[in-house]
Design a protein around this motif. Structure first.
Motif, PDB file in Angstrom:
ATOM      1  N   ALA A 315       0.587  -3.820   3.380  1.00  0.00           N
ATOM      2  CA  ALA A 315       2.053  -3.793   2.799  1.00  0.00           C
ATOM      3  C   ALA A 315       2.258  -2.265   2.516  1.00  0.00           C
ATOM      4  CB  ALA A 315       2.253  -4.902   1.650  1.00  0.00           C
ATOM      5  N   ALA A 316       1.345  -1.559   1.889  1.00  0.00           N
ATOM      6  CA  ALA A 316       1.652  -0.130   1.325  1.00  0.00           C
ATOM      7  C   ALA A 316       1.720   0.575   2.571  1.00  0.00           C
ATOM      8  CB  ALA A 316       0.239   0.210   0.764  1.00  0.00           C
ATOM      9  N   CYS A 317       1.078   0.293   3.719  1.00  0.00           N
ATOM     10  CA  CYS A 317       1.153   1.016   4.971  1.00  0.00           C
ATOM     11  C   CYS A 317       2.591   0.838   5.584  1.00  0.00           C
ATOM     12  CB  CYS A 317       0.171   0.545   6.061  1.00  0.00           C
ATOM     13  SG  CYS A 317      -1.539   1.028   5.727  1.00  0.00           S
ATOM     14  N   HIS A 318       3.091  -0.057   5.307  1.00  0.00           N
ATOM     15  CA  HIS A 318       4.594  -0.538   5.840  1.00  0.00           C
ATOM     16  C   HIS A 318       5.639   0.160   5.037  1.00  0.00           C
ATOM     17  CE1 HIS A 318       3.524  -4.040   8.610  1.00  0.00           C
ATOM     18  NE2 HIS A 318       3.450  -2.911   9.313  1.00  0.00           N
ATOM     19  N   ARG A 319       5.142   0.386   3.891  1.00  0.00           N
ATOM     20  CA  ARG A 319       6.214   0.998   2.612  1.00  0.00           C
ATOM     21  C   ARG A 319       6.234   2.425   3.029  1.00  0.00           C
ATOM     22  NH1 ARG A 319       4.023  -2.566  -1.076  1.00  0.00           N
ATOM     23  NH2 ARG A 319       2.324  -1.152  -1.691  1.00  0.00           N
ATOM     24  N   CYS A 320       5.293   3.006   3.837  1.00  0.00           N
ATOM     25  CA  CYS A 320       5.353   4.268   4.145  1.00  0.00           C
ATOM     26  C   CYS A 320       5.714   4.414   5.694  1.00  0.00           C
ATOM     27  CB  CYS A 320       3.937   4.861   4.418  1.00  0.00           C
ATOM     28  SG  CYS A 320       3.165   5.057   2.479  1.00  0.00           S
ATOM     29  N   HIS A 321       5.586   3.560   6.484  1.00  0.00           N
ATOM     30  CA  HIS A 321       6.097   3.584   7.913  1.00  0.00           C
ATOM     31  C   HIS A 321       6.059   2.121   8.514  1.00  0.00           C
ATOM     32  CE1 HIS A 321       6.815   4.686  12.256  1.00  0.00           C
ATOM     33  NE2 HIS A 321       7.274   5.703  11.497  1.00  0.00           N
ATOM     34  N   GLU A 322       6.941   1.822   9.145  1.00  0.00           N
ATOM     35  CA  GLU A 322       7.097   0.214   9.827  1.00  0.00           C
ATOM     36  C   GLU A 322       6.029   0.134  10.774  1.00  0.00           C
ATOM     37  OE1 GLU A 322      10.713   1.250  12.890  1.00  0.00           O
ATOM     38  OE2 GLU A 322      11.204   0.186  11.035  1.00  0.00           O
ATOM     39  N   ASP A 323       5.275   1.277  11.468  1.00  0.00           N
ATOM     40  CA  ASP A 323       4.503   1.169  12.469  1.00  0.00           C
ATOM     41  C   ASP A 323       3.142   1.502  12.312  1.00  0.00           C
ATOM     42  OD1 ASP A 323       6.072  -0.480  14.419  1.00  0.00           O
ATOM     43  OD2 ASP A 323       6.769   1.339  15.526  1.00  0.00           O
ATOM     44  N   ILE A 324       2.897   1.543  11.030  1.00  0.00           N
ATOM     45  CA  ILE A 324       1.585   1.926  10.561  1.00  0.00           C
ATOM     46  C   ILE A 324       0.745   0.544  10.609  1.00  0.00           C
ATOM     47  CG2 ILE A 324      -0.092   2.850   9.132  1.00  0.00           C
ATOM     48  CD1 ILE A 324       2.004   5.095   8.437  1.00  0.00           C
ATOM     49  N   TRP A 325      -0.249   0.316  11.308  1.00  0.00           N
ATOM     50  CA  TRP A 325      -0.917  -0.917  11.250  1.00  0.00           C
ATOM     51  C   TRP A 325      -2.342  -0.824  10.779  1.00  0.00           C
ATOM     52  CZ3 TRP A 325       2.126  -5.179  11.543  1.00  0.00           C
ATOM     53  CH2 TRP A 325       3.426  -5.190  12.074  1.00  0.00           C
ATOM     54  N   LEU A 326      -2.872  -1.644  10.008  1.00  0.00           N
ATOM     55  CA  LEU A 326      -4.114  -1.628   9.672  1.00  0.00           C
ATOM     56  C   LEU A 326      -5.109  -1.875  10.501  1.00  0.00           C
ATOM     57  CD1 LEU A 326      -5.874  -0.882   7.050  1.00  0.00           C
ATOM     58  CD2 LEU A 326      -5.785  -3.223   6.249  1.00  0.00           C
ATOM     59  N   GLU A 327      -5.953  -1.053  11.048  1.00  0.00           N
ATOM     60  CA  GLU A 327      -7.038  -1.337  11.996  1.00  0.00           C
ATOM     61  C   GLU A 327      -7.977  -2.125  11.144  1.00  0.00           C
ATOM     62  OE1 GLU A 327     -10.763  -0.721  14.024  1.00  0.00           O
ATOM     63  OE2 GLU A 327     -10.030   0.445  12.397  1.00  0.00           O
ATOM     64  N   LYS A 328      -8.511  -1.248  10.037  1.00  0.00           N
ATOM     65  CA  LYS A 328      -9.653  -1.813   9.485  1.00  0.00           C
ATOM     66  C   LYS A 328      -9.525  -1.341   7.986  1.00  0.00           C
ATOM     67  CE  LYS A 328     -14.536  -2.321   9.108  1.00  0.00           C
ATOM     68  NZ  LYS A 328     -15.877  -2.070   9.452  1.00  0.00           N
ATOM     69  N   LEU A 329      -9.923  -2.069   6.994  1.00  0.00           N
ATOM     70  CA  LEU A 329     -10.114  -1.614   5.591  1.00  0.00           C
ATOM     71  C   LEU A 329     -11.540  -1.351   5.326  1.00  0.00           C
ATOM     72  CD1 LEU A 329      -8.929  -0.352   2.925  1.00  0.00           C
ATOM     73  CD2 LEU A 329      -8.650  -2.905   2.116  1.00  0.00           C
ATOM     74  N   ASP A 330     -12.197   0.040   5.087  1.00  0.00           N
ATOM     75  CA  ASP A 330     -13.660  -0.106   4.885  1.00  0.00           C
ATOM     76  C   ASP A 330     -13.786   0.570   3.533  1.00  0.00           C
ATOM     77  OD1 ASP A 330     -15.952   0.392   5.165  1.00  0.00           O
ATOM     78  OD2 ASP A 330     -15.921   2.312   6.490  1.00  0.00           O
ATOM     79  N   VAL A 331     -14.108  -0.623   2.593  1.00  0.00           N
ATOM     80  CA  VAL A 331     -14.383  -0.053   1.125  1.00  0.00           C
ATOM     81  C   VAL A 331     -15.798   0.242   0.909  1.00  0.00           C
ATOM     82  CG1 VAL A 331     -14.054  -1.303  -1.132  1.00  0.00           C
ATOM     83  CG2 VAL A 331     -12.386  -1.850   0.669  1.00  0.00           C
ATOM     84  N   ARG A 332     -15.858   1.369   0.600  1.00  0.00           N
ATOM     85  CA  ARG A 332     -17.159   2.027   0.283  1.00  0.00           C
ATOM     86  C   ARG A 332     -17.557   2.592  -1.035  1.00  0.00           C
ATOM     87  NH1 ARG A 332     -19.466   4.579   5.888  1.00  0.00           N
ATOM     88  NH2 ARG A 332     -18.707   3.193   7.464  1.00  0.00           N
ATOM     89  N   VAL A 333     -16.714   2.023  -2.068  1.00  0.00           N
ATOM     90  CA  VAL A 333     -16.679   2.395  -3.555  1.00  0.00           C
ATOM     91  C   VAL A 333     -18.009   2.032  -3.995  1.00  0.00           C
ATOM     92  CG1 VAL A 333     -14.173   2.789  -3.654  1.00  0.00           C
ATOM     93  CG2 VAL A 333     -15.510   0.586  -4.382  1.00  0.00           C
TER      94      VAL A 333
END
Length: 410
Positions: A315-333
């Motif tokens: 959803a955050a990606c789409h708030r920045c641009h309608e055509d940014i699609w999440l390929e993967k979320l890599d959480v390394r914290v």
């Protein structure tokens, strides 16, 4: 010497399985799947519009054997457009569409000439005084140096060598038809049209040796603009330009978070970073891998709410641009160690879950299980070096983190 123009392309990989994209939107997934075909159609459009004199494909028209004739019919349709425009096509077989790999056939138009696979062959365009020399792959693995057997150049003609090769090595590409730049230079040709490496590269300017890259990125390992090369020759002088053909792109974005960032703060930080990402899209849909790094007091919550958090990031990606699609979320914290940290002793998990590096035995067992899963995936999907998109150690770490996060919430 006459003046002419030609397109040098390679690595179409028609029929390639698509890897990645976390979106649940089937229409968007289909857009990325169809991008390779659209890229080739766009290149044919360019060839017709620019009235080029001939068209080269330096290997890997297809990604592998066909499950049916659809992909062969598509290629036939597109090269038939070139035939109607009077444009001859010269192609050779690479490691993915070697003579031994493709079992089905579709009769191609008469404008298509295919280099032999048992020895080098030469095609001549008498009216242009152009000679094209090349040899395709008989088998998927070609370990011998094919270039050294290529014929001598035609005196007074413009000579082009067409070869599918890794040269002396281009990671992560397999070492097929290995040779050196000096091997190519020794043949005395004016231009080398190479294939196999998926990144655009000018290997040499004297003679001009070019990897055009593939026409369309197919996974996160193939980022940035993709396309072919248009070469113009006037009285022996060459100029080249890239023709960008891709219809979708892949990119990575690393965001370091602060220890006290909760989920809303992480999303705000991410949106501020995403503002510059749209510049890389150039009007195309973007499959974006986002990697979160740093330390966080909320690490357990991020891991335990992985699905919901991934949707929030989309959803955050789409708030920045309608055509940014999440390929993967890599959480390394990494966790913040303090008095509030959950004790592994109290949970009874210490000693049961490896907290450091994994043993070689565990990695080997995981690799075996990954191979078993990959063999059961639909044709082609598990054929890559990382069929589940990560190595065994990364997948084990993700599983460990998820287990601990859920235990902490219980």
């Amino acid at each position: 010497m006459s003046s002419f123009r030609f397109i040098h392309s390679a690595d179409l990989h028609l029929g390639s399985p698509f890897q990645g994209l976390a979106t649940k939107d089937a229409a968007i997934a289909e857009l990325f799947i169809e991008a390779s075909r659209k890229a080739f159609s766009a290149l044919v459009d360019q060839a017709v519009e620019r009235r080029i004199d001939f068209f080269i494909v330096a290997g890997d028209v297809y990604d592998g054997d066909w499950k049916d004739n659809k992909i062969g019919l598509f290629f036939n349709r597109e090269v038939a457009r070139l035939e109607r425009a009077g444009i001859p096509v010269f192609l050779l077989k690479g490691n993915h569409d070697a003579e031994s790999v493709i079992t089905r056939t579709i009769t191609l138009p008469k404008n298509v000439s295919e280099f032999p696979v048992n020895k080098p062959g030469t095609f001549r365009l008498d009216h242009l005084k152009v000679a094209l020399h090349g040899q395709g792959f008989a088998e998927r693995s070609a370990s011998e140096n094919l270039a050294v057997a290529y014929p001598k150049p035609e005196p007074g003609w413009f000579n082009i060598g067409v070869l599918h090769t890794s040269l002396t090595g281009r990671e992560p590409h397999a070492p097929y038809a290995p040779c050196s730049v000096e091997d190519l230079r020794s043949r005395g040709y004016d231009y080398w049209a190479l294939g196999h490496v998926h990144d655009f590269e000018i290997v040499s300017s004297d003679p001009l040796i070019v990897f055009p890259g593939n026409l369309q990125g197919r996974s996160i390992r193939e980022q940035g603009a993709k396309g072919a090369v248009l070469v113009t020759v006037e009285d022996g002088h060459m100029v080249y330009e890239r023709i960008i053909t891709d219809f979708a792109r892949f990119a990575e974005l690393a965001v370091e978070i602060d220890p006290d960032d909760n989920i809303p703060a992480i999303l705000r930080r991410l949106e501020n970073t995403l503002d510059t990402t749209a510049e890389r899209m150039e009007g195309r849909p973007l499959a974006l891998r986002i990697r979160l790094t740093g330390k966080s007091r909320f690490r357990s919550e991020l891991k335990a709410r992985a699905d919901d958090f991934r949707d929030e990031v989309q959803a955050a990606c789409h708030r920045c641009h309608e055509d940014i699609w999440l390929e993967k979320l890599d959480v390394r914290v990494e966790p913040v160690v303090n008095g509030a940290a959950v004790s592994m002793d109290l949970l009874g998990l210490e000693g049961l879950v490896p907290m450091g590096t994994f043993s070689s035995e565990l990695i080997a067992d995981a690799d075996a299980r990954i191979a078993e899963i990959a063999s059961r995936l639909p044709s082609g999907i598990g054929a890559g070096d990382l069929p589940l998109d990560d190595d065994a150690a990364a997948l084990l770490a993700e599983a460990r983190d998820l287990l601990l996060a859920r235990a902490a919430r219980a």
